[in-house]
Design a protein around this motif. Structure first.
Motif, mmCIF file in Angstrom:
data_model
loop_
_atom_site.group_PDB
_atom_site.id
_atom_site.type_symbol
_atom_site.label_atom_id
_atom_site.label_comp_id
_atom_site.label_asym_id
_atom_site.label_seq_id
_atom_site.Cartn_x
_atom_site.Cartn_y
_atom_site.Cartn_z
ATOM 1 N N LEU A 1 0.840 -1.208 0.000
ATOM 2 C CA LEU A 1 0.000 0.000 0.000
ATOM 3 C C LEU A 1 0.875 1.260 0.000
ATOM 4 O O LEU A 1 0.578 2.232 -0.703
ATOM 5 N N ALA B 1 2.196 1.647 -3.490
ATOM 6 C CA ALA B 1 1.167 2.187 -4.385
ATOM 7 C C ALA B 1 1.000 3.687 -4.160
ATOM 8 O O ALA B 1 0.898 4.474 -5.110
ATOM 9 N N SER C 1 -9.411 7.340 1.089
ATOM 10 C CA SER C 1 -9.265 5.878 0.984
ATOM 11 C C SER C 1 -9.401 5.210 2.339
ATOM 12 O O SER C 1 -10.056 4.174 2.471
ATOM 13 N N LEU D 1 -7.990 2.620 -1.674
ATOM 14 C CA LEU D 1 -6.769 1.807 -1.557
ATOM 15 C C LEU D 1 -6.804 0.858 -0.358
ATOM 16 O O LEU D 1 -6.368 -0.290 -0.441
ATOM 17 N N TYR E 1 -7.929 -2.879 -0.114
ATOM 18 C CA TYR E 1 -7.053 -4.000 -0.475
ATOM 19 C C TYR E 1 -6.042 -4.321 0.637
ATOM 20 O O TYR E 1 -5.025 -4.943 0.388
ATOM 21 N N LEU E 2 -6.360 -3.837 1.818
ATOM 22 C CA LEU E 2 -5.489 -4.150 2.961
ATOM 23 C C LEU E 2 -6.363 -4.673 4.099
ATOM 24 O O LEU E 2 -7.130 -3.916 4.696
ATOM 25 N N ASP F 1 -5.269 -9.130 -3.422
ATOM 26 C CA ASP F 1 -5.237 -7.745 -2.924
ATOM 27 C C ASP F 1 -3.828 -7.156 -3.047
ATOM 28 O O ASP F 1 -3.657 -5.996 -3.432
ATOM 29 N N LEU G 1 -2.679 -3.823 -5.323
ATOM 30 C CA LEU G 1 -1.889 -2.682 -4.839
ATOM 31 C C LEU G 1 -0.599 -2.520 -5.642
ATOM 32 O O LEU G 1 -0.231 -1.399 -6.029
#
Lengths: 302, 271
Positions: free
Chosen positions: B163, B166, B195, B216, B219-220, B235, B239
Motif C-alpha cells: 500500500l 502504491a 481511501s 486503496l 485491499y489491505l 489484494d 496494490l
C-alpha cells in the motif's frame, strides 16, 4: 566548411500564451566564445534550456554537434558542461561529495579529478557543506561543475554572477583556456566588459527575438563618434544628410550627429558653415548594447 | 541508472533511519503495552467507533493488525507522499532537477532510479519496523496467550508495504502530472484520507459500498487474519498493480514534462 556546434532554425518557445523566444536562428561555430546578450526575460535562458532538452521547442529546431537536441539529447549532453543561471545545489552535501557525485553520474574518464585543480584555482574549500557557503562560493561550485568534465561545449548562464573580481578574472581565464583548447563556449552575461574580454561574437536577443549577431571586433571597429556642432545661426541640418550619419538632435544653434562613417565629409560640410565649436565623444559599448536592448538602434548599428 | 540509484539511496539514508526508528514507536508502544491492556481491549471488541476506524481489538492478532497493519501504512504513506512529490516536483521547483536532467541521463532512467530508491527505502523502513515488532513480540510472548509466531508478526507487518508502494508511485505520478508540488501533495493526501475512511466506513454505510473498490485501503485486510494467514494474494497484486500503472503514467508524463515551467499537461504544447 565551417564546423558548426550549435544551430537553431526558427526556434520558438511559448509558455502557454506567453512568448519565450520567437524564430531564433543562430549558429555557433567550433572553438568560438559566443556571447548571448539581452535584458532580463529576453529569452536567453529559454534558448539554453531548449539546447539542453530541459523542455522542447514549440516550433523550430535546435541541433548541437549536428544532432537534434530533443531526439539525441543524451548523446549531446555527454559533451556539454552547463552552469544554470538559477543555480540549485544539494545543500546537505559537501562540495567534494557533490563533485564526486557529478563525476560518478557522468561516468566521465576525461574529468579524472580535474575538479580538484579547478577548486584550487577558484580558492574553494571543498570540505565544507554547500549549505554553509556564501552565494559566491555556491557559484564557484557551479562553475567547477560546469568545467570539470572538459566538455566540448560549455553553456554558461551568467557565470560570474556573485563572484568577487579576482574570481571573475579566474573564470574568464578558464573561458579563454577552453577556447584555446578548441572547445566552444556559449556564454550569457550582462557584464559587457567581460563579453568584450572573452567573446568572439555576440548575439543580442530582445523580446524573444535575435536582433543582431556581430563579431565583437566589428562592433569596436564601427564604434561611432558623436559630434555636437554649435553654429552661429540656425543649424543647416540638410548639409549633413549623408551615408553613415544620423541626426540625433537639433537645437536652436546646435546639431548633434552620430557619425558611423564619412567623418571627413562631415567635417568638410561643417567647415562650409559658420561653426563656433565642435564637441566630440565616443559612443560606448554599453550605449550600443543598450540601444539594442531598448530597441532604439534604428538600424544604425546593424 | 544504477549510479543514480546509488546516489538517490544515499540521499535517503537519513530518511530511512529517521522514519524507520520513528515508526518503531508503533511496535514498541502498542505491542509492548498489550499484556497490560489485553483484558480491557477484549471488552471493546464490538464498539462501532473502532470498527469505523478499521480497528478490531478482540485478540492479540486483531490488536496488532488494527495498529500495525492499518495505522503503520497510513503514517508511512505520509513518507510516500513527501518523497514521491518531493523527488520530482519538489526538486523541479527548487531547481535541482534541472542540474540532473542536463546530465547525460535519459529521463525515464532518472524517474526509474528515483522510483526504485523510494521503493527500496520504504521497504527498508518497513523491514526495520517489522524486525522491531518481532523483537518486541518475543519479549512479551510469555505474558500473553496467542498462537502467533514472531515470523507471522514479521510477515504480517511487512504485508502493509504494497500500500505504501502504491501510494508513493501515485504521488510520483501526480508530481509528474500536476503543475506544482503543493497541488500534487494535496491531491495525494486527499486520496489517502478518503481511501482510509471510505474503506472503513463502506462496511457499515451502504451508500459507500459501490465506491469500495476505489479505496486503496480496501485491499489491505486489517482483521486478525491479516497476521494469522496473511493478506490475500489478489489484494497484494491489486496494490502492486496500482503502483506499477502509476509508475508507467509517471514516466509518460515526466518524459513530456516541460521542466522548470510548471505547466499542466494540456498547457505544455500550447502556442
Amino acid at each position: 566548411m565551417k564546423n558548426i556546434v550549435i544551430e537553431t532554425q526558427d526556434l520558438t518557445v511559448y509558455y502557454g500564451k506567453f512568448r519565450g523566444i520567437l524564430d531564433v536562428n543562430l549558429v555557433v561555430e567550433k572553438g568560438e566564445v559566443f556571447g548571448f546578450l539581452g535584458p532580463n526575460g529576453a529569452g536567453k535562458t529559454t534558448t539554453q534550456r531548449v539546447l539542453l532538452d530541459v523542455f522542447p521547442p514549440t516550433r523550430g529546431k535546435a541541433t548541437v554537434f549536428g544532432k537534434d537536441c530533443q531526439r539525441e539529447g543524451v548523446a549531446i549532453r555527454k559533451h556539454i558542461g552547463y552552469l544554470p543561471g538559477e543555480l540549485a545545489l544539494y545543500a546537505n552535501m559537501r562540495a567534494r561529495d557533490f563533485f564526486e557525485m557529478f563525476e560518478y553520474l557522468r561516468k566521465d574518464k576525461k574529468s579524472n579529478g580535474y575538479w580538484r585543480e579547478l577548486a584550487e584555482r577558484l580558492d574553494l574549500d571543498t570540505s565544507r557543506k554547500i549549505s554553509q557557503f556564501s552565494r559566491g562560493n555556491k557559484q564557484k561550485v557551479g562553475v567547477v561543475a560546469a568545467f570539470m568534465n572538459r566538455a566540448d561545449l560549455l553553456i554558461l548562464d551568467e557565470p560570474t554572477g556573485g563572484l568577487d573580481p579576482l574570481v571573475q578574472k579566474a573564470v574568464l581565464e578558464l573561458v579563454r583556456e577552453t577556447k584555446a583548447e578548441g572547445r566552444t563556449v556559449f556564454f550569457s552575461s550582462h557584464i559587457l566588459s567581460e563579453v568584450q574580454a572573452v567573446c568572439d561574437r555576440v548575439g543580442i536577443i530582445r523580446d524573444g527575438q535575435l536582433v543582431a549577431t556581430r563579431r565583437v571586433e566589428d562592433i569596436f571597429a564601427q564604434r561611432m563618434n558623436r559630434l555636437t556642432l554649435i553654429f552661429e545661426g540656425s543649424p543647416p541640418s540638410e548639409a549633413f544628410q549623408m551615408k553613415g550619419v544620423t541626426e540625433l538632435r537639433q537645437g536652436k544653434r546646435s546639431l548633434t550627429l552620430e557619425v558611423k562613417e564619412n567623418l571627413p565629409a562631415v567635417l568638410a560640410a561643417a567647415a562650409q558653415h559658420q561653426v563656433m565649436d565642435i564637441e566630440t565623444h565616443n559612443v560606448s559599448l554599453e550605449e550600443i548594447f543598450l540601444a539594442y536592448y531598448t530597441g532604439d538602434e534604428g538600424g544604425s548599428y546593424d | 541508472m544504477i549510479r543514480l540509484l546509488v546516489q538517490e539511496l544515499k540521499f535517503r539514508r537519513g530518511a530511512i533511519l529517521g522514519w524507520g526508528l520513528g515508526l518503531c514507536f508503533f511496535p514498541l508502544m502498542y505491542i509492548g503495552i498489550y499484556p497490560s491492556v489485553a483484558e480491557e481491549m477484549a471488552g471493546l471488541a464490538d464498539l462501532e467507533i473502532y470498527q469505523a476506524m478499521g480497528m478490531n481489538l478482540g485478540t492479540f492478532a486483531d490488536w496488532v493488525a488494527s495498529i500495525l497493519v492499518i495505522f503503520l501504512p497510513l503514517v508511512a504513506a505520509i513518507y510516500a507522499i513527501i518523497n514521491g512529490t518531493g523527488t520530482l516536483a519538489g526538486e523541479e521547483e527548487d531547481g535541482r532537477l534541472e542540474m540532473l536532467v542536463t546530465l547525460p541521463l535519459p529521463r525515464w532512467q532518472i524517474l526509474t532510479a528515483k522510483a526504485l530508491a523510494f521503493s527500496i527505502s520504504s521497504a527498508v523502513i518497513y523491514l526495520i519496523v517489522s524486525l522491531v515488532s518481532w523483537g518486541v513480540f518475543k519479549a512479551i510472548k510469555d505474558q500473553i496467550e496467542t498462537s502467533l509466531t514472531g515470523q507471522d508478526l514479521f510477515l504480517g507487518v511487512m504485508a502493509g508495504w504494497p500500500l505504501v508502494f502504491a501510494m508513493g508511485m501515485l504521488a510520483m505520478f501526480l508530481a509528474a502530472f500536476c503543475s506544482r508540488r503543493r497541488i500534487a501533495s494535496m491531491i495525494a493526501a486527499a486520496i489517502l484520507v478518503v481511501s482510509y475512511f471510505g474503506s472503513n466506513l463502506a462496511g457499515s454505510t451502504p451508500v459507500l459500498e459501490p465506491f469500495e473498490p476505489f479505496f486503496l485501503f480496501t485491499y489491505l485486510d486489517s482483521s486478525g487474519s491479516a497476521i494469522t494467514t496473511g493478506q490475500a494474494a489478489e489484494d497484494v497484486l491489486v496494490l502492486l498493480g496500482i503502483g506499477l500503472v502509476s509508475f508507467i503514467l509517471a514516466v509518460i508524463f515526466f518524459q513530456r514534462r516541460k521542466l522548470t515551467v510548471g505547466a499542466w499537461p494540456w498547457q505544455r504544447g500550447q502556442n
